[in-house]
Design a protein around this motif. Structure first.
Motif, PDB file in Angstrom:
ATOM      1  N   THR A  86       0.836  -1.203   0.000  1.00 17.26           N
ATOM      2  CA  THR A  86       0.000   0.000   0.000  1.00 17.26           C
ATOM      3  C   THR A  86       0.869   1.250   0.000  1.00 17.26           C
ATOM      4  OG1 THR A  86      -1.786  -1.149   1.122  1.00 17.26           O
ATOM      5  CG2 THR A  86      -1.800   1.249   1.262  1.00 17.26           C
ATOM      6  N   ALA A  87       1.908   1.253   0.794  1.00 15.10           N
ATOM      7  CA  ALA A  87       2.809   2.407   0.851  1.00 15.10           C
ATOM      8  C   ALA A  87       3.557   2.591  -0.464  1.00 15.10           C
ATOM      9  CB  ALA A  87       3.793   2.236   2.001  1.00 15.10           C
ATOM     10  N   GLN A  88       3.888   1.500  -1.115  1.00 14.22           N
ATOM     11  CA  GLN A  88       4.654   1.533  -2.352  1.00 14.22           C
ATOM     12  C   GLN A  88       3.828   1.960  -3.561  1.00 14.22           C
ATOM     13  OE1 GLN A  88       6.185  -2.335  -3.397  1.00 14.22           O
ATOM     14  NE2 GLN A  88       8.271  -1.663  -3.037  1.00 14.22           N
ATOM     15  N   HIS A  89       2.583   1.497  -3.612  1.00 17.53           N
ATOM     16  CA  HIS A  89       1.770   1.685  -4.817  1.00 17.53           C
ATOM     17  C   HIS A  89       0.746   2.806  -4.738  1.00 17.53           C
ATOM     18  CE1 HIS A  89       3.446  -1.761  -6.862  1.00 17.53           C
ATOM     19  NE2 HIS A  89       3.310  -2.453  -5.754  1.00 17.53           N
ATOM     20  N   HIS A  90       0.502   3.344  -3.577  1.00 12.47           N
ATOM     21  CA  HIS A  90      -0.465   4.434  -3.428  1.00 12.47           C
ATOM     22  C   HIS A  90      -1.806   4.080  -4.076  1.00 12.47           C
ATOM     23  CE1 HIS A  90       2.939   6.702  -1.994  1.00 12.47           C
ATOM     24  NE2 HIS A  90       3.577   6.453  -3.108  1.00 12.47           N
ATOM     25  N   TYR A  91      -2.374   2.963  -3.653  1.00  9.66           N
ATOM     26  CA  TYR A  91      -3.669   2.525  -4.172  1.00  9.66           C
ATOM     27  C   TYR A  91      -4.727   3.584  -3.892  1.00  9.66           C
ATOM     28  CZ  TYR A  91      -1.460  -2.061  -4.478  1.00  9.66           C
ATOM     29  OH  TYR A  91      -0.628  -3.104  -4.776  1.00  9.66           O
ATOM     30  N   ARG A  92      -5.705   3.661  -4.804  1.00  9.06           N
ATOM     31  CA  ARG A  92      -6.775   4.642  -4.665  1.00  9.06           C
ATOM     32  C   ARG A  92      -8.116   3.927  -4.533  1.00  9.06           C
ATOM     33  NH1 ARG A  92      -6.626   7.971  -9.815  1.00  9.06           N
ATOM     34  NH2 ARG A  92      -6.270   5.930 -10.687  1.00  9.06           N
ATOM     35  N   PRO A  93      -9.072   4.564  -3.838  1.00 16.07           N
ATOM     36  CA  PRO A  93     -10.410   3.988  -3.739  1.00 16.07           C
ATOM     37  C   PRO A  93     -11.096   3.960  -5.101  1.00 16.07           C
ATOM     38  CG  PRO A  93     -10.128   5.839  -2.213  1.00 16.07           C
ATOM     39  CD  PRO A  93      -8.929   5.790  -3.082  1.00 16.07           C
ATOM     40  N   ILE A  94     -12.057   3.065  -5.245  1.00 16.39           N
ATOM     41  CA  ILE A  94     -12.720   2.862  -6.532  1.00 16.39           C
ATOM     42  C   ILE A  94     -13.369   4.147  -7.066  1.00 16.39           C
ATOM     43  CG2 ILE A  94     -14.884   2.015  -5.535  1.00 16.39           C
ATOM     44  CD1 ILE A  94     -14.941   0.037  -7.976  1.00 16.39           C
ATOM     45  N   ASN A  95     -13.950   4.965  -6.189  1.00 12.00           N
ATOM     46  CA  ASN A  95     -14.605   6.191  -6.674  1.00 12.00           C
ATOM     47  C   ASN A  95     -13.596   7.131  -7.320  1.00 12.00           C
ATOM     48  OD1 ASN A  95     -13.439   6.831  -4.221  1.00 12.00           O
ATOM     49  ND2 ASN A  95     -15.089   8.220  -3.597  1.00 12.00           N
ATOM     50  N   MET A  96     -12.373   7.166  -6.838  1.00 10.84           N
ATOM     51  CA  MET A  96     -11.347   8.016  -7.445  1.00 10.84           C
ATOM     52  C   MET A  96     -10.864   7.420  -8.771  1.00 10.84           C
ATOM     53  SD  MET A  96      -9.111   9.179  -4.133  1.00 10.84           S
ATOM     54  CE  MET A  96      -8.046  10.264  -5.084  1.00 10.84           C
ATOM     55  N   VAL A  97     -10.741   6.103  -8.823  1.00  9.35           N
ATOM     56  CA  VAL A  97     -10.300   5.444 -10.050  1.00  9.35           C
ATOM     57  C   VAL A  97     -11.334   5.653 -11.156  1.00  9.35           C
ATOM     58  CG1 VAL A  97      -9.778   3.208 -11.112  1.00  9.35           C
ATOM     59  CG2 VAL A  97      -8.930   3.725  -8.824  1.00  9.35           C
ATOM     60  N   LEU A  98     -12.610   5.437 -10.842  1.00  6.83           N
ATOM     61  CA  LEU A  98     -13.664   5.572 -11.846  1.00  6.83           C
ATOM     62  C   LEU A  98     -13.884   7.017 -12.259  1.00  6.83           C
ATOM     63  CD1 LEU A  98     -16.220   2.935 -10.535  1.00  6.83           C
ATOM     64  CD2 LEU A  98     -14.538   2.689 -12.376  1.00  6.83           C
ATOM     65  N   ALA A  99     -13.717   7.961 -11.341  1.00  5.78           N
ATOM     66  CA  ALA A  99     -13.892   9.382 -11.675  1.00  5.78           C
ATOM     67  C   ALA A  99     -12.800   9.861 -12.628  1.00  5.78           C
ATOM     68  CB  ALA A  99     -13.876  10.215 -10.399  1.00  5.78           C
TER      69      ALA A  99
END
Length: 101
Positions: A86-99
Motif C-alpha cells: 500500500t505504501a509503495q503503490h499508493h492505491y486509490r479507492p474505486i470512486n477516485m479510479v472511476l472518476a
C-alpha cells in the motif's frame, strides 16, 4: 516489536530457528513429515513462499503447538506485506479510479 514498520518474523524463520535447529532435524526430514517436497519447504524457510492453512495446521500438530499458531504468524506477515504494498503503490479507492477514467 512494532510490526507496522519492522518486518515480523516469518513462518520459515520460526521453523528453522525455533524447531529444526534446536531439535536437530533436517529440512528433508520435515518435508517428508509434512508430505511436501524439500523444494517447497526451502521456499517457505527462505520466505519466497507463504505457508498454506493446511501446512500451517500440520506444522502446529507436528510441533505440538496450538492449531492456529503458524496461521497467525503467517497472517501477521501478510498484514505487514500488505502495508508495504500500500505504501509503495499508493492505491486509490474505486470512486477516485472511476472518476479519473
Amino acid at each position: 516489536m512494532d510490526t507496522r514498520t519492522a518486518e515480523p518474523t516469518s513462518v520459515g524463520e520460526i521453523i528453522l530457528e525455533e524447531f529444526l535447529k534446536p531439535m536437530d532435524y533436517t529440512q528433508a526430514q520435515l518435508a517428508k513429515a509434512l508430505n511436501i517436497s524439500p523444494k517447497v519447504l526451502r521456499q517457505i524457510i527462505h520466505g519466497t513462499r507463504r505457508v498454506s492453512v493446511e501446512e500451517a495446521t500440520e506444522l502446529a500438530a507436528l510441533f505440538e503447538m496450538p492449531e492456529d499458531f503458524f496461521i497467525n504468524v503467517q497472517a501477521q506477515h501478510d498484514r505487514w506485506e500488505a502495508r508495504m504494498l500500500t505504501a509503495q503503490h499508493h492505491y486509490r479507492p474505486i470512486n477516485m479510479v472511476l472518476a479519473a477514467g
